[in-house]
Motif scaffolding. Sequence first.
Motif: not given
Length: 99
Positions: A21-26
């Motif tokens: 999970i890339k940080r941008h996703a959350f």
Amino acid sequence: MNLKEARKLFDTLRDGRRVLIKRHAFADHPGRKFTHNEVLALVLGNGVLRSNHVRNPAPNSFVWHCQDDRKVPCQLAVVFDTDENGQIIVVISSYREIG
């Protein structure tokens, strides 16, 4: 990769919990109220993988259409990549309407 191939690979990688999970996703859109754990649960839960038809999609990306625990529709943009152990699903962004 066509959609049929992507769905097969997606299912195989999900079964093996091969997800990043890339940080941008959350983190980059706090108004959407996603957490890392929620995004992971959404990827591993029920949904359908579809082609990405946004205006400027990430190259070779697909969209996982699912629902959160309140039945709000969510869309997770995913790509396939590799790490030191082989192929992985990478969640690059997430979206849901917050009303």
